[in-house]
Design a protein around this motif. Structure first.
Motif, PDB file in Angstrom:
ATOM      1  N   PRO A 197    -102.836  37.507 -44.323  1.00 29.58           N
ATOM      2  CA  PRO A 197    -103.533  37.914 -43.094  1.00 29.58           C
ATOM      3  C   PRO A 197    -103.444  39.411 -42.837  1.00 29.58           C
ATOM      4  N   ARG A 198    -104.561  39.982 -42.432  1.00 26.98           N
ATOM      5  CA  ARG A 198    -104.614  41.402 -42.069  1.00 26.98           C
ATOM      6  C   ARG A 198    -105.282  41.515 -40.713  1.00 26.98           C
ATOM      7  N   PRO A 199    -104.618  42.179 -39.775  1.00 28.07           N
ATOM      8  CA  PRO A 199    -105.234  42.296 -38.451  1.00 28.07           C
ATOM      9  C   PRO A 199    -106.535  43.091 -38.497  1.00 28.07           C
ATOM     10  N   GLY A 200    -107.488  42.661 -37.683  1.00 33.07           N
ATOM     11  CA  GLY A 200    -108.744  43.397 -37.552  1.00 33.07           C
ATOM     12  C   GLY A 200    -109.604  43.410 -38.794  1.00 33.07           C
ATOM     13  N   CYS A 201    -109.496  42.401 -39.618  1.00 29.21           N
ATOM     14  CA  CYS A 201    -110.273  42.340 -40.859  1.00 29.21           C
ATOM     15  C   CYS A 201    -111.768  42.361 -40.525  1.00 29.21           C
ATOM     16  N   PRO A 202    -112.497  43.404 -40.958  1.00 30.05           N
ATOM     17  CA  PRO A 202    -113.925  43.495 -40.619  1.00 30.05           C
ATOM     18  C   PRO A 202    -114.766  42.351 -41.189  1.00 30.05           C
ATOM     19  N   LEU A 203    -114.451  41.883 -42.367  1.00 30.28           N
ATOM     20  CA  LEU A 203    -115.208  40.790 -42.982  1.00 30.28           C
ATOM     21  C   LEU A 203    -115.082  39.524 -42.138  1.00 30.28           C
ATOM     22  N   LEU A 204    -113.870  39.196 -41.773  1.00 28.04           N
ATOM     23  CA  LEU A 204    -113.632  38.005 -40.981  1.00 28.04           C
ATOM     24  C   LEU A 204    -114.225  38.159 -39.581  1.00 28.04           C
ATOM     25  N   THR A 205    -114.054  39.333 -38.985  1.00 32.74           N
ATOM     26  CA  THR A 205    -114.604  39.599 -37.654  1.00 32.74           C
ATOM     27  C   THR A 205    -116.111  39.436 -37.662  1.00 32.74           C
ATOM     28  N   GLY A 260     -98.747  18.867 -67.929  1.00 31.16           N
ATOM     29  CA  GLY A 260    -100.159  19.132 -67.694  1.00 31.16           C
ATOM     30  C   GLY A 260    -100.658  18.797 -66.305  1.00 31.16           C
ATOM     31  N   TYR A 261     -99.801  18.223 -65.481  1.00 33.11           N
ATOM     32  CA  TYR A 261    -100.211  17.889 -64.117  1.00 33.11           C
ATOM     33  C   TYR A 261    -100.233  19.133 -63.239  1.00 33.11           C
ATOM     34  N   ARG A 262    -101.137  19.118 -62.271  1.00 27.78           N
ATOM     35  CA  ARG A 262    -101.199  20.217 -61.312  1.00 27.78           C
ATOM     36  C   ARG A 262     -99.981  20.132 -60.391  1.00 27.78           C
ATOM     37  N   ALA A 263     -99.380  21.293 -60.123  1.00 27.99           N
ATOM     38  CA  ALA A 263     -98.231  21.364 -59.216  1.00 27.99           C
ATOM     39  C   ALA A 263     -98.611  22.314 -58.085  1.00 27.99           C
ATOM     40  N   TYR A 264     -99.154  21.746 -57.001  1.00 27.59           N
ATOM     41  CA  TYR A 264     -99.674  22.559 -55.899  1.00 27.59           C
ATOM     42  C   TYR A 264     -98.555  23.179 -55.077  1.00 27.59           C
ATOM     43  N   ASN A 265     -98.765  24.430 -54.726  1.00 23.83           N
ATOM     44  CA  ASN A 265     -97.875  25.148 -53.830  1.00 23.83           C
ATOM     45  C   ASN A 265     -98.142  24.639 -52.409  1.00 23.83           C
ATOM     46  N   PRO A 266     -97.108  24.476 -51.591  1.00 22.98           N
ATOM     47  CA  PRO A 266     -97.341  24.012 -50.209  1.00 22.98           C
ATOM     48  C   PRO A 266     -98.309  24.907 -49.419  1.00 22.98           C
ATOM     49  N   ALA A 267     -98.447  26.175 -49.798  1.00 25.33           N
ATOM     50  CA  ALA A 267     -99.357  27.093 -49.102  1.00 25.33           C
ATOM     51  C   ALA A 267    -100.811  26.640 -49.207  1.00 25.33           C
ATOM     52  N   VAL A 268    -101.130  25.808 -50.192  1.00 28.65           N
ATOM     53  CA  VAL A 268    -102.502  25.327 -50.333  1.00 28.65           C
ATOM     54  C   VAL A 268    -102.899  24.478 -49.114  1.00 28.65           C
ATOM     55  N   LEU A 269    -101.919  23.879 -48.462  1.00 32.59           N
ATOM     56  CA  LEU A 269    -102.218  23.094 -47.255  1.00 32.59           C
ATOM     57  C   LEU A 269    -102.781  23.981 -46.154  1.00 32.59           C
ATOM     58  N   ASP A 270    -102.283  25.224 -46.042  1.00 37.09           N
ATOM     59  CA  ASP A 270    -102.841  26.166 -45.067  1.00 37.09           C
ATOM     60  C   ASP A 270    -104.296  26.478 -45.398  1.00 37.09           C
ATOM     61  N   GLU A 271    -104.570  26.668 -46.682  1.00 38.75           N
ATOM     62  CA  GLU A 271    -105.942  26.946 -47.103  1.00 38.75           C
ATOM     63  C   GLU A 271    -106.853  25.768 -46.766  1.00 38.75           C
ATOM     64  N   LEU A 272    -106.374  24.564 -47.024  1.00 36.91           N
ATOM     65  CA  LEU A 272    -107.182  23.370 -46.754  1.00 36.91           C
ATOM     66  C   LEU A 272    -107.394  23.173 -45.253  1.00 36.91           C
ATOM     67  N   ARG A 273    -106.381  23.460 -44.448  1.00 32.88           N
ATOM     68  CA  ARG A 273    -106.547  23.373 -42.987  1.00 32.88           C
ATOM     69  C   ARG A 273    -107.599  24.373 -42.526  1.00 32.88           C
ATOM     70  N   PHE A 274    -107.545  25.578 -43.081  1.00 31.15           N
ATOM     71  CA  PHE A 274    -108.513  26.615 -42.723  1.00 31.15           C
ATOM     72  C   PHE A 274    -109.927  26.188 -43.106  1.00 31.15           C
ATOM     73  N   ILE A 275    -110.082  25.598 -44.279  1.00 33.46           N
ATOM     74  CA  ILE A 275    -111.388  25.124 -44.736  1.00 33.46           C
ATOM     75  C   ILE A 275    -111.922  24.067 -43.772  1.00 33.46           C
ATOM     76  N   LYS A 276    -111.083  23.101 -43.422  1.00 33.78           N
ATOM     77  CA  LYS A 276    -111.518  22.044 -42.501  1.00 33.78           C
ATOM     78  C   LYS A 276    -111.860  22.618 -41.129  1.00 33.78           C
TER      79      LYS A 276
END
Length: 122
Positions: free
Chosen positions: A73-81, A35-51
């Motif tokens: 990631p998608r180049p030229g993403c209009p939402l992000l731009t 029942g414990y959460r098993a975080y994927n290492p990719a979540v660290l990228d998300e957390l860095r981006f949030i910070k």
């Protein structure tokens, strides 16, 4: 990785990590057999981006729509731009406000200094 390890590596509290998960800001971690959460290492990228987003003035609600682009990631993403351009404009406005505040403070300092000189000569 467990929650404590992710929180430590990301430099956040476990409560913050759980909050981000609750509001859907980060990828939901699968649960292990116990029942414990098993975080994927990719979540660290998300957390860095949030910070990083928070450090330049984005709110969590502004960051949330961009999280999928951290994962895929998608180049030229209009939402992000659009979000980045808007934030640059807000930062420019804040800089202008701070420059005006600095001018006002300097004017007050000058006025105080001139009053001290005139008072000391009397």
């Amino acid at each position: 990785m467990n929650a404590a390890e992710v929180a430590k590596r990301a430099g956040i509290g476990k409560d913050t990590l759980r909050y981000y998960e609750k509001i859907g800001l980060i990828s939901p971690p699968p649960r292990s057999a116990n029942g414990y959460r098993a975080y994927n290492p990719a979540v660290l990228d998300e957390l860095r981006f949030i910070k990083l987003g928070q450090s330049v003035g984005f709110t969590l609600s502004e960051i949330k729509p961009a999280i999928p682009f951290v994962r895929d990631p998608r180049p030229g993403c209009p939402l992000l731009t659009k979000a980045l351009v808007a934030q640059v404009e807000r930062v420019d406005e804040k800089i202008a406000e701070l420059e005006q505040a600095k001018i006002t403070l300097q004017r007050w300092l000058t006025k105080l200094a001139s009053q001290q000189v005139s008072n000391s000569g009397a």
